[in-house]
Structures are given as structure tokens and as C-alpha cells.
Design an enzyme around this catalytic site. Structure first.
Site, mmCIF file in Angstrom:
data_model
loop_
_atom_site.group_PDB
_atom_site.id
_atom_site.type_symbol
_atom_site.label_atom_id
_atom_site.label_comp_id
_atom_site.label_asym_id
_atom_site.label_seq_id
_atom_site.Cartn_x
_atom_site.Cartn_y
_atom_site.Cartn_z
ATOM 1 N N GLU A 1 -1.813 8.234 8.236
ATOM 2 C CA GLU A 1 -0.648 7.438 8.610
ATOM 3 C C GLU A 1 0.421 7.500 7.506
ATOM 4 O OE1 GLU A 1 -1.637 2.898 7.413
ATOM 5 O OE2 GLU A 1 -2.944 3.637 9.027
ATOM 6 N N THR B 1 0.804 -1.225 0.000
ATOM 7 C CA THR B 1 0.000 0.000 0.000
ATOM 8 C C THR B 1 0.833 1.270 0.000
ATOM 9 O OG1 THR B 1 -0.178 -0.140 2.423
ATOM 10 C CG2 THR B 1 -1.969 -1.073 1.125
ATOM 11 N N ASP C 1 -24.472 -3.951 6.179
ATOM 12 C CA ASP C 1 -23.813 -3.921 4.874
ATOM 13 C C ASP C 1 -24.879 -3.595 3.830
ATOM 14 O OD1 ASP C 1 -22.597 -4.644 2.347
ATOM 15 O OD2 ASP C 1 -21.045 -5.673 3.508
ATOM 16 N N ASP D 1 -6.215 0.425 14.557
ATOM 17 C CA ASP D 1 -5.130 -0.155 13.764
ATOM 18 C C ASP D 1 -4.891 0.658 12.498
ATOM 19 O OD1 ASP D 1 -3.216 -2.358 13.172
ATOM 20 O OD2 ASP D 1 -4.549 -2.674 11.465
ATOM 21 N N THR E 1 -1.854 -7.019 -1.179
ATOM 22 C CA THR E 1 -2.764 -6.465 -0.183
ATOM 23 C C THR E 1 -4.191 -6.710 -0.656
ATOM 24 O OG1 THR E 1 -2.853 -4.296 -1.271
ATOM 25 C CG2 THR E 1 -1.129 -4.625 0.371
ATOM 26 N N ARG F 1 -10.035 1.085 7.252
ATOM 27 C CA ARG F 1 -9.250 2.154 6.628
ATOM 28 C C ARG F 1 -9.251 3.337 7.591
ATOM 29 N NH1 ARG F 1 -7.695 -1.331 3.984
ATOM 30 N NH2 ARG F 1 -7.611 -1.587 1.718
ATOM 31 N N GLY G 1 -3.878 -7.302 9.945
ATOM 32 C CA GLY G 1 -3.889 -8.396 8.979
ATOM 33 C C GLY G 1 -2.552 -9.078 8.783
ATOM 34 N N TYR G 2 -1.586 -8.784 9.645
ATOM 35 C CA TYR G 2 -0.232 -9.288 9.449
ATOM 36 C C TYR G 2 -0.028 -10.639 10.145
ATOM 37 C CZ TYR G 2 1.801 -5.116 7.271
ATOM 38 O OH TYR G 2 2.125 -4.103 6.396
ATOM 39 N N HIS H 1 -1.162 -0.503 11.824
ATOM 40 C CA HIS H 1 -1.781 -1.086 10.622
ATOM 41 C C HIS H 1 -1.250 -2.505 10.376
ATOM 42 C CE1 HIS H 1 -3.890 0.294 6.682
ATOM 43 N NE2 HIS H 1 -4.138 -0.990 6.918
#
Length: 332
Positions: free
Chosen positions: A234, A45, A146, A229, A66, A208, A254-255, A251
């Protein structure tokens, strides 16, 4: 062919060398001069792929390891015939792990059982679906918001954002960032939304940065624990939101080891198809299965981010370094 790869992408070194020249660069080293003679780019990103970078280049393929493509000018790439590939869903289990590990610790501190806690999930795509499945199996009550899915599938399973604010104890955001259209998500968590919260004790942004209106979240009641996160601006993050966040991470929700493996495999598969390369992707990097129903104890044991939160709070200027050097955790 010549491929330029962002140097922090794991599990990819050696995969493309048999097919031509491969160069590894830091994100800041992706310049028009550096990519001019490349056939393919593999990025994350932090690399903005648009006319400013790609005009006049030989690039025919941009792959991002990503889930999102906010950093890629899709219209420009389409106009130039540049194939764009991403890795949707690759990190979904890791983000679900991040969210539910913290929720487990939060309800334990409050003395609340999962069956007495309602989780409101805003955005029920790849990540939201896994949070829904895991949380329901654990015993949490679930509310889903949603609007696009409600229109496509029928409204029976979905509620409005106002109902999330009214009924949810935990609210976690997992939307893409959309600034226009029928359902914009830019600053969806704004002053009006925060003021309407009735039961919420935990508010999480692992989507986001600009889903949170930073100024509004800063003014949230002290009874609401903030987990951040993803940050507006950022790596230059708000010191006030940093101080207010009970868990503050750079951030990296998701790592995970498995998520990075999936991302690399998906990009390599797209490269293989686009350039007709003879890569055996499964031999380079296998794509691990996802646990269908991990227990809350398994999730919590596999994910404790207090140390990196303390480091970020102490040294916010190290946001990028902490992110790039984060030791990837295993999924439950």
C-alpha cells in the site's frame, strides 16, 4: 526546541507552540533538509525514520502516533541516542469495532447466531484481547492463537494455527509483522494455510499488509468472504485482491475519534517526560474510557464502512486521500 509534526495528526495543534517552534508538514515533506535542525519529530506510518532521514540532524526524539514502529529504524535510533515513543493499544477498541461490526453483518446474512459462530483470533495483544472480551460477552465462541503468550502464560488457553484453520468460522489477524525469529508472521496467511481452512467463511486482515500472502488469498474459495484493511505494497494495492474483498478499506480500521485522542495523548506524554515540558496533557486531549462490554447492535450501529469500501473499489489510486480524509468514527 523545534518540533516537526505530520500535518494529519489530530488534536495536537497548539499543544507544543508554548515551548518553541512548531512546523507542520505533509508526509512527503519530511526530508533530511527539513528535519536537520529539529529536536523532535511526531509522525505516522508514512514517514520512514532511519539513517537516510536522520543522519546529521539534531533530532533527539521521534514519536509516532501509531501502535507500530515498523517505519522506524529502532537500532539506528538507539545507536544515536534518539528516544522513540509510540502509542501501543491506542486504536485497539476501534479495530475491535471494525472486526465485530463486519462479523455481525456477515452472520446476520448467513442466518447464524453468535453462539453458533467461532472466531479465531491470531495475535492476542492489545487488539486481540479486546476482540476476545467483547466477542465473548456477546456470545461468540473464541479460539486464541498466540505462541509467545502461550509460552509465557501456559498453553491451556491457546491453540495452534492449524487448529484455528480447522475449527474457526471467522479468522481475524492481529499480529505484528515479523519476517524472522521464532514466530515470523510474514505471509502467515499463505497458500498452505488457505488450503487447510475447513469451516472459515470470513477472513480478515486488520494487522499488517504482508500478513496476507496476496497471491494465496486471491485463490481462496469464493465461499470465504475476504475483508482487507491492510495491504501489501500500500498504497499501490492489488487490484485483484481489491475486487475479491467483500469489504476493502484504506488502512482505517483503527481510525476512531477516541483512538486518535489516545495516540496524541500518549505521544505528548512521552514528549513531556523526555524534554521536561510543562504540558498538562489531560487538558490538551483527554483519553476517553473504553466500553467494557458493548452489544453487537451498538458495535454495528457505530461502524458502517460500505461507502468508503465502494469508493476505494471505484478509485484505488485515491487510497492515501481516502485514508487521510476519512471522517473519524466514534467507538461504541
Amino acid at each position: 526546541m523545534k518540533t516537526i509534526i505530520e500535518s494529519h495528526i489530530p488534536y495536537i495543534k497548539g499543544a507544543l507552540e508554548p515551548f518553541g517552534e512548531v512546523v507542520y508538514l505533509e508526509p512527503e515533506q519530511f526530508t533530511p533538509e527539513a528535519v536537520a535542525d529539529a529536536d523532535a519529530l511526531v509522525v505516522r506510518t508514512r514517514t520512514r525514520c532511519d539513517a537516510a532521514l536522520l543522519d546529521g540532524s539534531n533530532v533527539k526524539f521521534v514519536g509516532t502516533a501509531t501502535i507500530g514502529t515498523d517505519h522506524i529504524d529502532l537500532n539506528y535510533c538507539a545507536s544515536r541516542g534518539i528516544k522513540v515513543a509510540s502509542a501501543p493499544g491506542c486504536n485497539a477498541p476501534a479495530v475491535a469495532q471494525y472486526v465485530l461490526a463486519h462479523v455481525g453483518r456477515r452472520i446476520a446474512a448467513l442466518g447464524v447466531a453468535p453462539s453458533d459462530c467461532t472466531i479465531g483470533i491470531v495475535g492476542v495483544g492489545h487488539i486481540g484481547r479486546i476482540i476476545e472480551r467483547w466477542a465473548a460477552a456477546i456470545g461468540f465462541k473464541i479460539l486464541l492463537c498466540d505462541p509467545p503468550r502461550a509460552i509465557a502464560e501456559g498453553a491451556d488457553r491457546f491453540v495452534s494455527l492449524a487448529e484455528i484453520a480447522e475449527r474457526a468460522d471467522v479468522i481475524t489477524f492481529h499480529t505484528p509483522l515479523k519476517r524472522s525469529g521464532d514466530y515470523p508472521t510474514f505471509h502467515i496467511c499463505n497458500t498452505q494455510f488457505v488450503a487447510s481452512l475447513k469451516r472459515c467463511h470470513t477472513l480478515i486482515n486488520a494487522a499488517r499488509g504482508a500478513v496476507f500472502d496476496t497471491a494465496a488469498v486471491i485463490e481462496a474459495p469464493e465461499s470465504i468472504e475476504i475483508v482487507t484493511d491492510c495491504w501489501e505494497g500500500e498504497p499501490a494495492i492489488s487490484p485483484i485482491l481489491l475486487a475479491k474483498s467483500a469489504l476493502a478499506t484504506p488502512h482505517i480500521a483503527g481510525y476512531s475519534l477516541q483512538g486518535k485522542m489516545r495516540a496524541t495523548a500518549m505521544v505528548l506524554q512521552a514528549l513531556k517526560q523526555h524534554f521536561a515540558l510543562g504540558i498538562d496533557v489531560d487538558k490538551v486531549v483527554a483519553t476517553p474510557p473504553v466500553d467494557e462490554h458493548p452489544s453487537l447492535e451498538q458495535i454495528m450501529a457505530s461502524c458502517n464502512l460500505e461507502n468508503i469500501s465502494k469508493m476505494l473499489k471505484s478509485h484505488p489510486a485515491d487510497f492515501e486521500s481516502l485514508r487521510n480524509n476519512y471522517k473519524l468514527r466514534s467507538e461504541p
